[in-house]
Design an enzyme around this catalytic site. Structure first.
Site, mmCIF file in Angstrom:
data_model
loop_
_atom_site.group_PDB
_atom_site.id
_atom_site.type_symbol
_atom_site.label_atom_id
_atom_site.label_comp_id
_atom_site.label_asym_id
_atom_site.label_seq_id
_atom_site.Cartn_x
_atom_site.Cartn_y
_atom_site.Cartn_z
ATOM 1 N N TYR A 1 -11.073 10.604 11.998
ATOM 2 C CA TYR A 1 -10.766 10.654 11.028
ATOM 3 C C TYR A 1 -10.486 12.020 10.420
ATOM 4 O O TYR A 1 -11.131 13.374 10.763
ATOM 5 C CB TYR A 1 -12.870 10.692 11.041
ATOM 6 C CG TYR A 1 -13.726 9.399 11.315
ATOM 7 C CD1 TYR A 1 -13.124 8.618 10.687
ATOM 8 C CD2 TYR A 1 -14.497 9.456 12.537
ATOM 9 C CE1 TYR A 1 -13.806 7.238 10.960
ATOM 10 C CE2 TYR A 1 -15.098 8.083 13.126
ATOM 11 C CZ TYR A 1 -14.384 6.820 12.501
ATOM 12 O OH TYR A 1 -15.135 5.870 12.497
ATOM 13 N N LYS B 1 -41.784 19.692 27.960
ATOM 14 C CA LYS B 1 -41.554 18.621 26.446
ATOM 15 C C LYS B 1 -40.101 18.238 26.239
ATOM 16 O O LYS B 1 -39.111 18.794 26.530
ATOM 17 C CB LYS B 1 -42.369 18.930 25.117
ATOM 18 C CG LYS B 1 -40.890 21.140 25.172
ATOM 19 C CD LYS B 1 -41.970 22.022 24.485
ATOM 20 C CE LYS B 1 -41.158 23.232 24.135
ATOM 21 N NZ LYS B 1 -41.741 24.284 23.601
ATOM 22 N N ARG C 1 -47.194 31.019 13.890
ATOM 23 C CA ARG C 1 -46.824 29.507 13.738
ATOM 24 C C ARG C 1 -48.475 28.824 14.580
ATOM 25 O O ARG C 1 -48.930 29.337 13.656
ATOM 26 C CB ARG C 1 -46.121 29.107 15.482
ATOM 27 C CG ARG C 1 -45.551 27.923 15.409
ATOM 28 C CD ARG C 1 -44.400 27.331 16.041
ATOM 29 N NE ARG C 1 -44.726 27.741 17.598
ATOM 30 C CZ ARG C 1 -43.475 26.817 18.813
ATOM 31 N NH1 ARG C 1 -42.544 26.612 18.085
ATOM 32 N NH2 ARG C 1 -43.877 27.142 19.572
ATOM 33 N N MET D 1 -18.733 9.181 16.691
ATOM 34 C CA MET D 1 -20.135 8.865 17.065
ATOM 35 C C MET D 1 -19.764 8.769 18.402
ATOM 36 O O MET D 1 -21.512 9.164 18.906
ATOM 37 C CB MET D 1 -21.064 7.698 16.207
ATOM 38 C CG MET D 1 -22.334 7.712 16.338
ATOM 39 S SD MET D 1 -22.852 6.065 15.531
ATOM 40 C CE MET D 1 -23.480 6.961 13.909
HETATM 41 C C1 LIG Z 1 -41.717 25.206 24.279
HETATM 42 C C2 LIG Z 1 -43.286 26.407 25.218
HETATM 43 C C3 LIG Z 1 -42.798 26.932 26.032
HETATM 44 C C4 LIG Z 1 -41.635 27.259 27.227
HETATM 45 O O1 LIG Z 1 -40.241 28.113 26.042
HETATM 46 P P1 LIG Z 1 -39.032 28.348 27.310
HETATM 47 O O2 LIG Z 1 -38.382 29.320 26.830
HETATM 48 O O3 LIG Z 1 -38.491 27.271 27.259
HETATM 49 O O4 LIG Z 1 -39.400 28.846 28.818
HETATM 50 C C5 LIG Z 1 -44.209 28.004 26.496
HETATM 51 N N1 LIG Z 1 -44.898 27.639 26.261
HETATM 52 C C6 LIG Z 1 -45.106 27.375 24.593
HETATM 53 C C7 LIG Z 1 -46.255 27.255 23.634
HETATM 54 C C8 LIG Z 1 -44.090 26.656 23.906
HETATM 55 O O5 LIG Z 1 -43.725 25.684 22.670
#
Ligand SMILES: *Cc1c(COP(=O)(O)O)cnc(C)c1O
Length: 393
Positions: free
Chosen positions: A286, A58, A157, A334
């Site tokens: 800056y 992701k 969550r 930036m």
């Molecule tokens: C992001 C995520 C992971 C991976 O987490 P890491 O700590 O980076 O290994 C696993 N399961 C879910 C549901 C996640 O959202």
């Protein structure tokens, strides 16, 4: 080697044999594919043979470039992929990746369901409402989809409360066009040395699964573990582990460093674009937060907060040049930042600056930035933006 992704981002007429020089002219991210393979193999060796490895890619593979990381991880032995969003899943399919892809995020609209079916992605279902939307849309399409049911065992969550697992699973089981592929949950504190909360969450998961079993329901797959849980306790591995951070060669916590040997995959580099000498009493950048107390050799570097170097590191950042630690001075802007290079009087425009990575015997890691900022390495990694070309070694 440059990937086709990188090549596509360069205008046609510029695709000559000096492309690697063009890509590396300002600032870039270097990805070590061998390190991905090394990490995947070492993590796999740590798992029992029947446990599969799901590579969590992701957020553009935590800033590393999702397509190339997914390909390298699959080649090295991962058998599943996970993304957070539908768009991230489609990006992988469009690149021709055919491995199973779990979408970790919640899906609530019929349009998304149609796209998931079209791209053969595998959704997470968190409640009866979502399950009904899926079942309705899929019946219109006359398509069956594997689905993964998420239980909330204490993260608060996504997911159905663990005590309602039986009702939820029974409902999904009797809906047409949905085929349960797994039941899973997620830990809130697996990176902490104290295992109390993780144990409680595991116990809740076990209770929910036992209740299902007593009603004759045996899900084909169970999974619970992120990187931290994977590295801390083999009893948490189940049928697959969802590994993100460790894949990228970082440890979720200091106390887990002795478990599996990992190599950092990403380096961030940039070039010096101008060098000058400033007299004592000269303000830099800056706000003139930095004022020289002596004559200083100053170098400008072509990377800034729009690339993912946090502005809050201003005057606290150190970089590596010729194997030496060099202090950054003044506000990070930036697109550029300034260094005090007085210790390297013959410094040249075009020299490479390592912001994260190795240079001779010295190394700066995402953990160093995270510690300095009071955040976590995950946030540092996914802060590296698309403006930085990704170059694979
Ligand atoms: C992001 C995520 C992971 C991976 O987490 P890491 O700590 O980076 O290994 C696993 N399961 C879910 C549901 C996640 O959202």
């Amino acid at each position: 080697m440059l990937s086709s992704e990188t090549l596509r981002s360069i205008p046609e007429g510029r695709q000559n044999n000096r492309l690697s020089e063009i890509i590396r002219h300002r600032a870039w991210v270097e990805i070590d594919r061998d390190a991905i393979a090394y990490n995947v193999k070492n993590i796999k060796n740590f798992l029992s043979p029947q446990t599969e490895l799901m590579a969590v890619v992701k957020a553009d593979a935590y800033g590393h470039g999702a397509i190339r990381v997914a390909q390298a991880a699959l080649q090295a032995g991962a058998s599943w992929l996970a993304t957070a969003t539908l768009g991230e899943g489609i990006e992988l399919r469009e690149a021709g990746i055919s491995a199973p892809i779990l979408l970790l995020g919640a899906i609530n609209t019929q349009e998304e369901v149609a796209a998931i079916a079209h791209w053969k992605l595998q959704p997470t279902l968190c409640n009866p409402q979502q399950s009904l939307i899926f079942s309705e849309t899929l019946s219109e399409l006359d398509r069956t989809l594997p689905v993964h049911l998420k239980l909330d065992t204490g993260m608060s969550r996504l997911g159905m409360h663990w005590e309602q697992a039986l009702e939820f699973v029974q409902l999904v089981k009797q809906l047409p066009y949905l085929k349960i592929a797994s039941i899973y949950s997620h830990f809130a504190t697996a990176d902490e040395p104290d295992p109390t909360t993780t144990k409680l969450q595991h116990q809740r998961f076990q209770e929910a699964i036992a209740q299902l079993k007593s009603h004759g329901i045996v899900p084909p797959r169970l999974h619970l573990s992120n990187s931290a849980a994977t590295l801390s306790d083999r009893a948490l591995h189940y049928d697959l582990v969802r590994v993100g951070l460790a894949l990228y060669g970082l440890y979720p916590a200091f106390h887990l460093k002795s478990t599996v040997d990992l190599k950092p995959v990403l380096q961030v580099k940039a070039r010096i674009t101008q060098v000058k000498t400033i007299p004592p009493g000269t303000g830099v950048s800056y706000g003139h937060q930095y004022i020289s107390d002596r004559e200083i050799r100053l170098a400008v570097v072509g990377i800034g907060y729009a690339d993912g170097v946090p502005r809050n590191l201003s005057n606290r950042l150190q970089v590596l040049i010729r194997g030496q630690l060099i202090p950054q001075i003044g506000a990070i802007t930036m697109d550029q930042l300034m260094l005090d290079v007085s210790s390297i009087p013959d410094i040249q425009v075009g020299e490479v600056v390592t912001l994260i990575g190795r240079d001779s015997d010295k190394e700066i890691s995402a953990d160093d930035w995270a510690n300095e900022l009071g955040t976590i390495s995950w946030e540092i990694l996914c802060g590296f933006k698309h403006r930085l070309p990704r170059v694979s070694e």
